[in-house]
Write an enzyme that holds these catalytic residues in place. Structure first.
Site, PDB file in Angstrom:
ATOM      1  CB  CYS A   1      -0.895  -0.018   1.232  1.00 27.96           C
ATOM      2  SG  CYS A   1      -1.928   1.440   1.341  1.00 27.96           S
TER       3      CYS A   1
ATOM      4  CB  CYS B   1      -5.016   3.732  -5.006  1.00 30.74           C
ATOM      5  SG  CYS B   1      -4.124   2.168  -4.956  1.00 30.74           S
TER       6      CYS B   1
HETATM    7  N1  LIG Z   1      -6.079  -2.571  -1.978  1.00 34.10           N
HETATM    8  C1  LIG Z   1      -4.799  -2.858  -2.502  1.00 34.10           C
HETATM    9  C2  LIG Z   1      -3.642  -2.533  -1.596  1.00 34.10           C
HETATM   10  C3  LIG Z   1      -3.687  -1.134  -1.071  1.00 34.10           C
HETATM   11  C4  LIG Z   1      -3.310  -0.066  -2.088  1.00 34.10           C
HETATM   12  C5  LIG Z   1      -3.200   1.277  -1.415  1.00 34.10           C
HETATM   13  N2  LIG Z   1      -4.385   1.947  -1.104  1.00 34.10           N
HETATM   14  C6  LIG Z   1      -2.147   2.178  -1.985  1.00 34.10           C
HETATM   15  O1  LIG Z   1      -2.127   3.358  -1.605  1.00 34.10           O
HETATM   16  O2  LIG Z   1      -1.279   1.715  -2.725  1.00 34.10           O
HETATM   17  C7  LIG Z   1      -4.680  -4.329  -2.882  1.00 34.10           C
HETATM   18  O3  LIG Z   1      -5.161  -5.210  -2.155  1.00 34.10           O
HETATM   19  O4  LIG Z   1      -4.063  -4.598  -3.926  1.00 34.10           O
END
Ligand SMILES: N[C@@H](CCC[C@H](N)C(=O)O)C(=O)O
Length: 263
Positions: free
Chosen positions: A75, A199
């Site tokens: 993340c 994200c």
């Molecule tokens: N939900 C994603 C992992 C988290 C990504 C995150 N919010 C970021 O900022 O990179 C997954 O399970 O692939």
């Protein structure tokens, strides 16, 4: 019942419950409790939960869970927030190294701004079915018009569960150009199973994809997400090969408190 001290952080609106687990007290096997802590009605409310733990060779270890309670891949925004958390705990000062699920990360922090080195990217997959980049987490990218009114939840969910990405699934980013080196992005996140305000690994994947496709010309790209702005810089050393990938943006503490969970 077990009483837990928590901190809530956000990075461009991607929000996390942060727990100092250096004493290894947190019940990691309790997926239901993690999901409840992240629940916006019955818990604290967050897109994910992050444990800060000791690491043998770096300043600390990051353990990341999505809001559905599943331990997941990297993340990027959470990585920036845990650096701010480590500073708050006085584990680090202005720079650090930490271990995450995808390996070693370097980061620097100046006031609320965290610059986080992401893993190198070794492939940008472009074919008739996909634009796909793995930046520590998997990211499918779709170019759209009228991003503001785009049905990110409905269209994102279809791709997240598409046969192409079975069984693990993918995150899905929808992108529209502002100009050559600036892009607006909205992301459907796997494990949150909804659109989030930002994200970090997704913004990084979009910046690299736009460069690889020849749409972006610089090695520093601005990404505007619903929760704010991020800057991604990199060195493209060969077609599809990106090193020194840095994700930069704000990471802030929102509040802290205590909560009880069934142990
Ligand atoms: N939900 C994603 C992992 C988290 C990504 C995150 N919010 C970021 O900022 O990179 C997954 O399970 O692939």
């Amino acid at each position: 019942m077990q009483k837990i001290t928590f901190y809530k952080y956000q990075g461009t609106g991607n929000d996390f419950v942060m727990i100092d687990n250096r004493a290894l007290f947190f019940p990691k096997e309790n997926q239901e409790a993690i999901a409840l802590l992240c629940d916006r009605r019955f818990g604290i409310g967050a897109d994910g939960l992050i444990l800060l733990e000791n690491d043998a060779i770096t300043d600390f270890r990051m353990v990341y869970y999505n809001s559905d309670g599943s331990e997941s891949t990297m993340c990027g925004n959470g990585g920036r927030c845990i650096v701010a958390f480590a500073k708050q705990l006085e584990i680090i000062k202005t720079q650090c190294t930490f271990m995450a699920v995808d390996g070693l990360h370097h980061a620097t922090i100046k006031e609320d701004e965290v610059a986080l080195q992401m893993i190198d990217v070794n492939e940008v997959r472009v074919n008739e079915h996909q634009i796909f980049v793995h930046t520590g987490s998997p990211h499918h990218i779709v170019e759209v018009n009228n991003l503001e009114s785009y049905k990110v939840f409905e269209e994102g969910k279809k791709i997240r569960y598409a046969a192409l990405y079975t069984p693990g699934g993918t995150n899905v980013n929808f992108v529209e150009a502002i100009d050559t080196n600036h892009y607006k992005v909205r992301t459907y996140e796997r494990g949150v199973e909804d659109e989030t305000f930002s994200c970090g690994t997704g913004a990084t994947a979009v910046a690299i994809a736009m460069h690889h496709l020849g749409k972006a010309t610089k090695e520093e790209i601005g990404i505007v997400v619903p929760g704010g702005s991020l800057t991604i810089s990199f060195s493209c050393v060969a077609p599809g090969i990106y090193e020194n990938v840095i994700l930069k943006g704000p990471a802030k503490k929102v509040f802290s408190g205590e909560i009880s969970i069934n142990s």
